[in-house]
Scaffold this active site. Structure first.
Site: not given
Length: 354
Positions: A292, A327
Site C-alpha cells: 500500500k 491479504r
C-alpha cells in the site's frame, strides 16, 4: 463503550484468571483498554486488568465477543481455520491494478498457474479480482470483469484451491460463484450494488465486508475523520448487523478496516495500531495492507514493486494483534514470516511449561 485487548502475554501457563485468549487463537492478553464516548468525544480511556472488568452488560458482551473462537470457513473441500493467521494471495486479472496490473490480463491459464503457485507456497485462499481499486481507476463493465475472472476461477477451483472473488458487482459475484468461487470479498461491503446482498444470501457463501467512507461513490471517497478507529469500528459493526439481518450467518462474515481506502497516512497508522479493537465485533479480521501507498510514504517513496519489507512488517503487525486473514501479493515471503512468528509463539509456550 469499546474494549481493546492490550498487554499481550507469551503464555497462559500458571496465569489462570490473569490472561484471556484472543478469539480462540494463539494470543493471550492481560488487560483491556476501556473507551467510553459521549457526544462523539472520548470521555474515558482506562486500562483494566481482565479480572477487574466491570459487570456492565455492554462491557461483558464485548469481552465475550473478543474471546469467543472464530468459526472455521468451509470453502469447497477446504476448511480454513481461524485460530491462527492465514494468508490470502492476491491474483489481479486487470490491466491497471496499482501493483501488478497487466500481468495476467490476457492469459487465463497463466493467471490460474500463478494462483496455484501461491497456494502451493502456503496461501489458504486465492483472491481473484477483475477491477482495479486504485485511486482514479476507471469503472469496468460487468461483462469485462466476468470475462477476466471466471476462466481463472474455473481452473483454480477444479484444482481444489479455495477461491474468493474480489468484486462490488452482483452479476460478477453470481458468475464467479457459479464458476467455483467460495467467498465474496467486497470493498463496498455489499453497498455498491443493490442486488449484491441477494446473491450472498442466496448462495450462503462467506463474505468479507470492507470499510470505505462512501461505497456508493467509490472506495476512495470521503472527507476525513474525527476519530478514525472508532468511526470505522462503528461503521463495520452497523454493517455486520445489517447483513446478518438480511439473512447472512454471522459466522460467515469477515471484516476489513480498509487500509488505504479513503484514509490518510495518519488514519492508516491509527487503524493498524488499534487493530485489536475490531475483535469486539466478533468476526474474523481480514487485513489488506500489502504494497500500500503508506509503505512508500514511510520509506522514501519506494515504488509498489519495492515494498516487500514494509508489506511483511505490516503482515506481522496484523498477526501480533490477532488478524485471522492477511491479504498479500508476496505469498512465499509472508508465509515464511508467519511460520517463524508461529514458531516463536510455540517456543514461548513450551519454554514456560518446562
Amino acid at each position: 463503550m469499546y474494549l481493546r485487548p492490550v498487554q499481550f502475554a507469551d503464555t497462559p501457563v500458571n496465569r489462570d484468571g490473569e490472561v484471556a485468549r484472543l478469539a480462540g487463537g494463539l494470543l493471550w492478553f492481560a488487560a483491556y483498554e476501556l473507551i467510553a464516548v459521549e457526544g462523539g468525544k472520548r470521555v474515558l480511556q482506562r486500562t483494566i486488568p481482565i479480572a477487574d472488568l466491570p459487570a456492565d452488560p455492554r462491557v461483558r458482551t464485548l469481552a465475550a465477543r473478543i474471546t469467543a473462537p472464530r468459526a472455521a470457513l468451509q470453502l469447497g473441500e477446504r476448511v480454513i481455520r481461524m485460530d491462527q493467521p492465514q494468508v490470502m494471495g492476491i491474483l489481479n486479472v486487470t490491466p491497471d491494478s496499482f501493483s501488478d496490473g497487466g500481468k495476467h490480463i490476457a492469459d487465463p491459464a497463466g493467471a490460474a498457474q500463478s494462483g496455484t503457485d501461491m497456494a502451493v507456497a502456503g496461501a489458504a485462499i486465492i483472491d481473484v479480482g477483475g477491477e482495479s481499486t486504485r485511486p482514479g481507476a476507471a469503472d469496468v463493465w460487468e461483462g469485462d470483469e466476468i470475462a477476466r475472472t471466471v476462466p481463472a476461477i474455473e481452473r483454480l477451483s477444479r484444482g481444489g484451491t479455495a477461491v474468493s472473488i474480489d468484486t462490488r458487482r452482483a452479476g460478477v459475484m453470481q458468475a464467479a460463484l457459479a464458476a467455483g468461487a467460495h467467498l465474496v470479498n467486497d470493498v463496498a461491503a455489499l453497498l455498491y450494488d443493490p442486488h449484491a446482498i441477494e446473491v450472498v444470501v442466496a448462495s450462503g457463501c462467506p463474505v468479507a465486508l470492507m470499510h470505505s467512507p462512501d461505497p456508493a461513490k467509490g472506495p476512495h471517497a470521503g472527507n476525513g475523520y474525527a476519530d478514525v478507529l472508532l468511526e470505522v469500528y462503528d461503521w463495520l459493526q452497523e454493517r455486520v448487523d445489517a447483513v446478518v439481518a438480511a439473512g447472512v450467518d454471522r459466522g460467515k462474515i469477515l471484516i476489513d478496516p480498509g487500509i488505504g481506502f479513503g484514509k490518510s497516512l495518519a488514519d492508516n497508522l491509527a487503524l493498524l495500531n488499534g487493530l485489536a479493537l475490531f475483535h469486539g465485533i466478533g468476526c474474523p479480521i481480514l487485513l489488506g495492507a500489502s504494497r500500500k501507498r503508506m509503505i512508500g510514504a514511510l520509506s522514501n517513496e519506494a515504488p509498489a514493486d519495492a515494498r516487500l519489507g514494509g508489506s511483511v512488517a505490516l503482515a506481522l503487525k496484523g498477526a501480533e494483534l490477532g488478524a485471522q486473514l492477511i491479504r498479500v501479493h508476496d505469498v512465499p515471503e509472508t508465509v515464511q514470516a508467519l511460520r517463524v512468528w508461529r514458531g516463536l509463539r510455540d517456543a514461548a509456550l513450551v519454554a514456560c511449561q518446562a
